[in-house]
Write a protein that holds these residues in place. Sequence first.
Motif, PDB file in Angstrom:
ATOM      1  N   ALA A 194       0.828  -1.213   0.000  1.00 38.86           N
ATOM      2  CA  ALA A 194       0.000   0.000   0.000  1.00 38.86           C
ATOM      3  C   ALA A 194       0.857   1.256   0.000  1.00 38.86           C
ATOM      4  N   VAL A 195       1.905   1.268   0.817  1.00 40.89           N
ATOM      5  CA  VAL A 195       2.804   2.422   0.871  1.00 40.89           C
ATOM      6  C   VAL A 195       3.496   2.617  -0.474  1.00 40.89           C
ATOM      7  N   THR A 196       3.890   1.526  -1.089  1.00 39.69           N
ATOM      8  CA  THR A 196       4.522   1.601  -2.411  1.00 39.69           C
ATOM      9  C   THR A 196       3.561   2.207  -3.429  1.00 39.69           C
ATOM     10  N   ALA A 197       2.297   1.827  -3.344  1.00 41.32           N
ATOM     11  CA  ALA A 197       1.293   2.367  -4.267  1.00 41.32           C
ATOM     12  C   ALA A 197       1.168   3.875  -4.111  1.00 41.32           C
ATOM     13  N   VAL A 198       1.238   4.361  -2.867  1.00 39.48           N
ATOM     14  CA  VAL A 198       1.187   5.810  -2.640  1.00 39.48           C
ATOM     15  C   VAL A 198       2.414   6.483  -3.255  1.00 39.48           C
ATOM     16  N   ARG A 199       3.584   5.925  -2.957  1.00 38.77           N
ATOM     17  CA  ARG A 199       4.819   6.538  -3.436  1.00 38.77           C
ATOM     18  C   ARG A 199       4.930   6.526  -4.954  1.00 38.77           C
ATOM     19  N   GLU A 200       4.319   5.537  -5.600  1.00 37.06           N
ATOM     20  CA  GLU A 200       4.429   5.418  -7.055  1.00 37.06           C
ATOM     21  C   GLU A 200       3.230   6.016  -7.781  1.00 37.06           C
ATOM     22  N   GLY A 201       2.318   6.657  -7.030  1.00 38.03           N
ATOM     23  CA  GLY A 201       1.202   7.359  -7.660  1.00 38.03           C
ATOM     24  C   GLY A 201       0.163   6.465  -8.285  1.00 38.03           C
ATOM     25  N   ASP A 202      -0.078   5.290  -7.713  1.00 38.77           N
ATOM     26  CA  ASP A 202      -1.104   4.385  -8.229  1.00 38.77           C
ATOM     27  C   ASP A 202      -2.465   5.093  -8.167  1.00 38.77           C
ATOM     28  N   PRO A 203      -3.178   5.225  -9.282  1.00 38.18           N
ATOM     29  CA  PRO A 203      -4.445   5.972  -9.295  1.00 38.18           C
ATOM     30  C   PRO A 203      -5.510   5.380  -8.381  1.00 38.18           C
TER      31      PRO A 203
ATOM     32  N   HIS B 288       1.876  14.919   0.242  1.00 36.39           N
ATOM     33  CA  HIS B 288       2.201  13.980   1.313  1.00 36.39           C
ATOM     34  C   HIS B 288       2.976  12.759   0.838  1.00 36.39           C
ATOM     35  N   GLN B 289       3.043  12.585  -0.451  1.00 39.06           N
ATOM     36  CA  GLN B 289       3.536  11.348  -1.050  1.00 39.06           C
ATOM     37  C   GLN B 289       4.881  10.885  -0.491  1.00 39.06           C
ATOM     38  N   MET B 290       5.833  11.795  -0.387  1.00 38.28           N
ATOM     39  CA  MET B 290       7.194  11.403  -0.023  1.00 38.28           C
ATOM     40  C   MET B 290       7.352  11.112   1.471  1.00 38.28           C
ATOM     41  N   ALA B 291       6.313  11.357   2.255  1.00 33.67           N
ATOM     42  CA  ALA B 291       6.374  11.047   3.689  1.00 33.67           C
ATOM     43  C   ALA B 291       6.053   9.583   3.965  1.00 33.67           C
ATOM     44  N   PHE B 292       5.514   8.879   2.976  1.00 30.57           N
ATOM     45  CA  PHE B 292       5.107   7.491   3.188  1.00 30.57           C
ATOM     46  C   PHE B 292       6.296   6.551   3.068  1.00 30.57           C
ATOM     47  N   SER B 293       6.453   5.698   4.073  1.00 33.34           N
ATOM     48  CA  SER B 293       7.533   4.714   4.084  1.00 33.34           C
ATOM     49  C   SER B 293       7.243   3.662   5.149  1.00 33.34           C
ATOM     50  N   PRO B 294       7.526   2.393   4.863  1.00 35.70           N
ATOM     51  CA  PRO B 294       7.360   1.352   5.880  1.00 35.70           C
ATOM     52  C   PRO B 294       8.598   1.168   6.751  1.00 35.70           C
ATOM     53  N   VAL B 295       9.658   1.888   6.435  1.00 34.75           N
ATOM     54  CA  VAL B 295      10.957   1.664   7.076  1.00 34.75           C
ATOM     55  C   VAL B 295      11.044   2.382   8.416  1.00 34.75           C
TER      56      VAL B 295
ATOM     57  N   TRP C  33      10.674  -5.122   5.138  1.00 29.82           N
ATOM     58  CA  TRP C  33      10.606  -3.686   4.844  1.00 29.82           C
ATOM     59  C   TRP C  33      11.949  -2.957   4.906  1.00 29.82           C
ATOM     60  N   LYS C  34      12.957  -3.587   5.501  1.00 33.01           N
ATOM     61  CA  LYS C  34      14.204  -2.862   5.774  1.00 33.01           C
ATOM     62  C   LYS C  34      14.877  -2.352   4.513  1.00 33.01           C
ATOM     63  N   ASP C  35      14.874  -3.142   3.459  1.00 36.26           N
ATOM     64  CA  ASP C  35      15.550  -2.742   2.216  1.00 36.26           C
ATOM     65  C   ASP C  35      14.556  -2.220   1.170  1.00 36.26           C
ATOM     66  N   TRP C  36      13.386  -1.772   1.651  1.00 33.90           N
ATOM     67  CA  TRP C  36      12.351  -1.287   0.744  1.00 33.90           C
ATOM     68  C   TRP C  36      12.829  -0.077  -0.051  1.00 33.90           C
ATOM     69  N   LYS C  37      12.581  -0.125  -1.340  1.00 33.69           N
ATOM     70  CA  LYS C  37      12.852   1.021  -2.204  1.00 33.69           C
ATOM     71  C   LYS C  37      11.714   1.107  -3.217  1.00 33.69           C
ATOM     72  N   PRO C  38      10.981   2.200  -3.207  1.00 39.65           N
ATOM     73  CA  PRO C  38       9.886   2.324  -4.172  1.00 39.65           C
ATOM     74  C   PRO C  38      10.433   2.595  -5.565  1.00 39.65           C
ATOM     75  N   GLY C  39       9.579   2.387  -6.553  1.00 41.16           N
ATOM     76  CA  GLY C  39       9.960   2.751  -7.909  1.00 41.16           C
ATOM     77  C   GLY C  39       9.935   4.263  -8.077  1.00 41.16           C
ATOM     78  N   ALA C  40      10.071   4.704  -9.278  1.00 40.47           N
ATOM     79  CA  ALA C  40      10.095   6.147  -9.556  1.00 40.47           C
ATOM     80  C   ALA C  40       8.772   6.783  -9.115  1.00 40.47           C
ATOM     81  N   ALA C  41       8.877   7.896  -8.414  1.00 36.65           N
ATOM     82  CA  ALA C  41       7.688   8.605  -7.946  1.00 36.65           C
ATOM     83  C   ALA C  41       6.926   9.170  -9.145  1.00 36.65           C
ATOM     84  N   LYS C  42       5.610   9.045  -9.059  1.00 33.98           N
ATOM     85  CA  LYS C  42       4.736   9.562 -10.121  1.00 33.98           C
ATOM     86  C   LYS C  42       3.600  10.316  -9.459  1.00 33.98           C
ATOM     87  N   SER C  43       3.337  11.519  -9.908  1.00 36.88           N
ATOM     88  CA  SER C  43       2.284  12.323  -9.312  1.00 36.88           C
ATOM     89  C   SER C  43       0.916  11.704  -9.581  1.00 36.88           C
TER      90      SER C  43
END
Length: 261
Positions: A172-181, A206-213, A250-260
Amino acid sequence: MLFRSNAGAEHVFKLRETGLDAKILTAQQNRYITELVVHKRHEGKIRTVRDLKGRTIGVSGMGSGSHVSSRYVLRHAGLDPEIDVSFVAVGGPTTQVSAMEKGQIDAVMAFDPAQSVIKHELKIGYKLWSGVAGDPPAIFQDFAMECLAARAGWVHQNRELAADLVRANVKAVTAVREGDPRVLDCYAGLFPGIKRETLRQSLNEHQMAFSPVMTVKGMENVSEYGKFAGVTKRTITYDEIVAREFEPLWKDWKPGAAKSF
């Protein structure tokens, strides 16, 4: 029994301190996601937090997270929050907006989506301080604001289900960070009556504040904040509060490219 803390990780710390063997499984944000928004009639006069001296600040409730965070930010800026400002309890997002519209307060420590309605939809306020943007103090720049947590006994008996919940949170956090519609669709369901474009702007801010880490420093910051708030009395360590068996998820979590959105 599983419980989720939407009021802040510091409240899980409180449960721990009172004897409940609570463990945080994963975080949802790594910054404090509120904003101090000032009424536009003060534009040009209130430029810094220190300029709030003598003003009235709206918070959701006395002793609430917005009240405590306001006090912390004011104290960091060199003001005495008990003397230099007046606080008014104005409730949730709808009544926060109403209090600003009616000019009942000079500023509000607003949470989502009130600040976006005030700034972008009604255009009656401007941002003075932002946890989302990483404005100082540094404590809010590595801070597990919300989390998934559970009793340690429940985790022991339901390890696979707990792991699935952590994976779902990371997804879910990844979906926010990657701008999933689909996130915007869910958000619109949470806040009926708010314009979709306003919610879109809110998510983008708020997008960049989301992280599971979670980090050791982040847990130290939550512990310090909890003591300042009077929620807890002692320092609670990372190892005490974090269910470390789920770190690999979650420790090595890295989202894909951010998309608005």
